[in-house]
Design an enzyme around this catalytic site. Structure first.
Site, short mmCIF file in Angstrom:
data_model
loop_
_atom_site.label_atom_id
_atom_site.label_comp_id
_atom_site.label_asym_id
_atom_site.label_seq_id
_atom_site.Cartn_x
_atom_site.Cartn_y
_atom_site.Cartn_z
N GLY A 345 0.83 -1.20 0.00
CA GLY A 345 0.00 0.00 0.00
C GLY A 345 0.85 1.24 0.00
N ASP A 463 -7.56 9.08 11.89
CA ASP A 463 -7.58 8.71 10.47
C ASP A 463 -8.20 7.33 10.27
OD1 ASP A 463 -7.17 9.39 7.85
OD2 ASP A 463 -5.10 8.68 7.76
#
Length: 663
Positions: A345, A463
């Protein structure tokens, strides 16, 4: 307008950048004194802009992302353009000269990437290295062929004697031929040589950036040729460095000829080894010394005691001595030198790679770059916070590396990567049946409840989103990426802090007022729940969705029309009862209510999800992230805010928004 690098130190507004430049010069000077001074590519020219960005934090984040996009592709193509950020956009351009091999191209880029951040917070910067070019700007410069910062350089030594006239004429002819040929050649690249005498050969090259059209390439090369042949001859080496091209002639064979097939590149193995050492050593200075000194200067200038410095030094010392310490070389080997094949990622502060240690243990390695002033908070937050919290639904930190060219965090490896890889993929989402999705929703809630109420410190994640929910081999969720997390003292009602997170998941009161509480995490979690049950992404801009409305706006409309079950992901049909689905929808809506005080605490969310005995409260209207700033008026509208919230990643109600993207 740009200025040349001789004035960089005078233009830097940040004391940190001036200090790091000095440290870099001193340290590299030490390396040169003890080793081969030509062991790494030479920086021919570095140019920084006069103007500085109005929002360094947001600009730096976009700079890092733009540079990482170049890094991902530079070795395969040799040329990359990139951009990052909807607000304060940063554009990047990287070009390796065509005589470099992919390996040497990457090494040259690494050298450029270490040096170019010294231009920040200038809005523009470019660097010409022996083998490659790298540039960033607040605007798209990919079609620029010439500009006011174009430059040329001539060596101090000249070719004299009886061959001087022949040398001058032959070199001028060689460069005319090359600049005439390059615009019609592959990759706008041409090289050649001419024998002046048995003891003297001249080598020349011409290269345009591949983003130019033919006329732009020709304009750039003609200007460069006139500069070096008209101003430098009979110098034995000269370079023209324009906005869209690079030219050079030399009596040294600086490029690999076409007859060699481009194998091996332009750097020897000793040069590559020296480059790695030099780049690693320079970045160590930036990572460890620079980051800590910046914190010291920031606190000293603010009149506060520098209480964190000793703590940070102690953290580094303790890491080195503890089981948490990993060697950079070991992690590099484990990830096959951070191969793209092993990449799991990508986020604004770095990338995550799968690795296998010598004993066969699988790990996930998070690779961070110090190109921004937020790095020290990001790194120490992640190490100290996650090492203090242990929960089955929180990713486990195994250790870190602080003594290599880049800072690395090592986590347990979770074989199914992150939730977004499945949830928003039309084929992979079949793996997420109702049972798995419900377990992910509950597990994430339990992890957040632990952070908010049960851990040794009170923590706000900041987040929560699908890409930060990792999945193990049984699709059990684990919350990851604590780089933006914040401690929260028990006696504090809220934190006043700069905005950080991802639009579409950020609570509206946090965007508008900058006041951070657990309710911001609860809002993000609610958005995530609604994404999981619908299988749709909550677009940060409603205009980006197929319906032209945000996901929450669609859900609220269906809720008021008693047709909410119609938004259930079709993949889940027949796998759950309508009552089960509607209960989860309602929990999600309770978490995204406009008034933060109405959102249930996470321990209560866990209770509501696991209990079927109690009727859930009636949710009130969520804030709609509408591109027109409109507000719906329907059942529950008594809670509508007087503010209009924007989800476009731009300044909201005159507040400058910096978005830090986690992985």
């Amino acid at each position: 307008m740009l200025i040349q690098s001789t004035n960089i130190s005078q233009q830097m507004a940040s004391p940190l950048l001036r200090l790091l430049l000095l440290l870099l010069i001193l340290y590299c000077g030490t390396l040169g004194a003890s080793g081969n001074e030509n062991s790494s590519p030479t920086v021919f020219l570095s140019v920084c802009g006069k103007n500085q960005t109005s929002n360094p934090q947001a600009f730096d984040v976009n700079f890092v992302d733009a540079m990482e996009k170049i890094f991902q592709n530079i070795t395969s193509s040799g040329f990359v353009t990139s951009s990052s950020g909807a607000n304060l956009t940063v554009y990047g351009l990287g070009q390796c000269f065509s005589y470099l091999s992919p390996v040497n191209c990457q090494l040259c880029y690494s050298q450029s990437r270490v040096k170019l951040p010294l231009c920040l917070p200038s809005t523009t910067g470019r660097i010409y290295v022996d083998g490659c070019f790298l540039e960033y700007s607040y605007r798209n410069v990919s079609s620029d062929s010439v500009d006011g910062a174009d430059a040329f350089s001539c060596s101090n030594s000249t070719v004299g004697g009886s061959v001087q006239a022949t040398f001058t004429n032959s070199t001028a002819k060689l460069m005319r031929n090359l600049t005439a040929a390059a615009p019609s050649e592959k990759d706008y690249y041409a090289v050649g040589s001419v024998v002046v005498s048995p003891a003297l050969t001249v080598y020349g090259m011409a290269q345009c950036w591949r983003s130019l059209n033919v006329s732009g390439c020709r304009e750039c090369l003609d200007k460069g040729r006139q500069s070096i042949t008209g101003q430098c001859l009979p110098a034995d080496d000269a370079k023209a460095m324009n906005a869209g091209c690079f030219l050079r002639y030399s009596t040294e064979p600086f490029y690999l000829t076409a007859a060699d097939g481009g194998k091996g590149g332009g750097l020897s193995s000793s040069a590559r080894h020296g480059l790695i050492i030099a780049a690693a050593s320079a970045v160590v200075v930036l990572l460890v010394i620079g980051a800590l000194l910046w914190r010291k200067m920031r606190r000293s200038s603010s009149g506060f005691r520098n209480e964190d410095d000793d703590e940070n030094h102690e953290i580094i010392r303790s890491i080195r001595k503890s089981h948490l310490s990993f060697k950079f070389d070991d992690l590099s080997k484990a990830t096959d030198n951070f191969s793209q094949h092993n990449k799991l990622g990508q986020g604004g502060y770095g990338a995550v790679y799968k690795g296998i240690l010598p004993g066969g243990k699988e790990i996930a390695v998070k690779r961070l770059f110090l190109n921004t002033r937020q790095w020290v908070d990001q790194f120490f937050n992640e190490v100290t916070l996650i090492n203090q919290v242990q929960h089955k639904n929180l990713v486990k930190l195994l250790g870190c590396s602080v003594e290599g060219p880049e800072s690395l965090l090592v986590y347990e490896y979770l074989s199914n990567t992150s939730l977004d890889h499945y949830l928003f993929d039309s084929f992979k989402k079949n793996e997420l049946n109702w049972e798995r999705r419900f377990d992910i929703i509950v597990g994430t809630a339990e992890g957040l409840a632990y952070l908010h109420n049960a851990s040794v410190v009170r923590i706000i994640h900041r987040d929560i989103k699908a890409s930060n929910i990792l999945l193990d081999e049984r699709f059990r969720p684990k919350i990851s990426d604590f780089g933006l997390a914040r401690y929260f003292a028990e006696d504090r009602s809220h934190l006043s802090t700069g905005l950080a997170g991802t639009f579409g998941y950020m609570a509206p009161e946090y965007i508008v007022h900058g006041q951070l509480t657990e309710k911001a995490d609860i809002y993000s979690y609610g958005v995530l729940v609604l994404e999981i049950i619908t299988g749709r992404k909550n677009q940060s801009s409603p205009a980006a969705s197929a319906e032209g409305r945000s996901l929450m706006e669609q859900i609220w409309q269906h809720y008021n029309s008693d047709t909410l079950i119609g938004l259930l992901d079709p993949q889940l049909e027949g796998q759950c009862t309508a009552e089960e689905a509607l209960n989860v929808f309602r929990v999600g809506l309770l978490c995204v209510q406009a008034f933060p005080t109405l959102r249930p605490p996470m321990w209560k969310v866990v209770e509501m999800l696991n209990s079927r005995l109690h009727e859930l409260p009636t949710p009130t209207q969520p804030p709609f992230l509408s591109n027109h700033g409109r507000e719906s008026r329907s059942r529950g509208s008594e809670t509508s805010h007087s503010h209009s919230y924007s989800g476009k990643g731009e300044s909201v109600n005159q507040i400058s928004v910096s978005v830090f993207h986690g992985r």
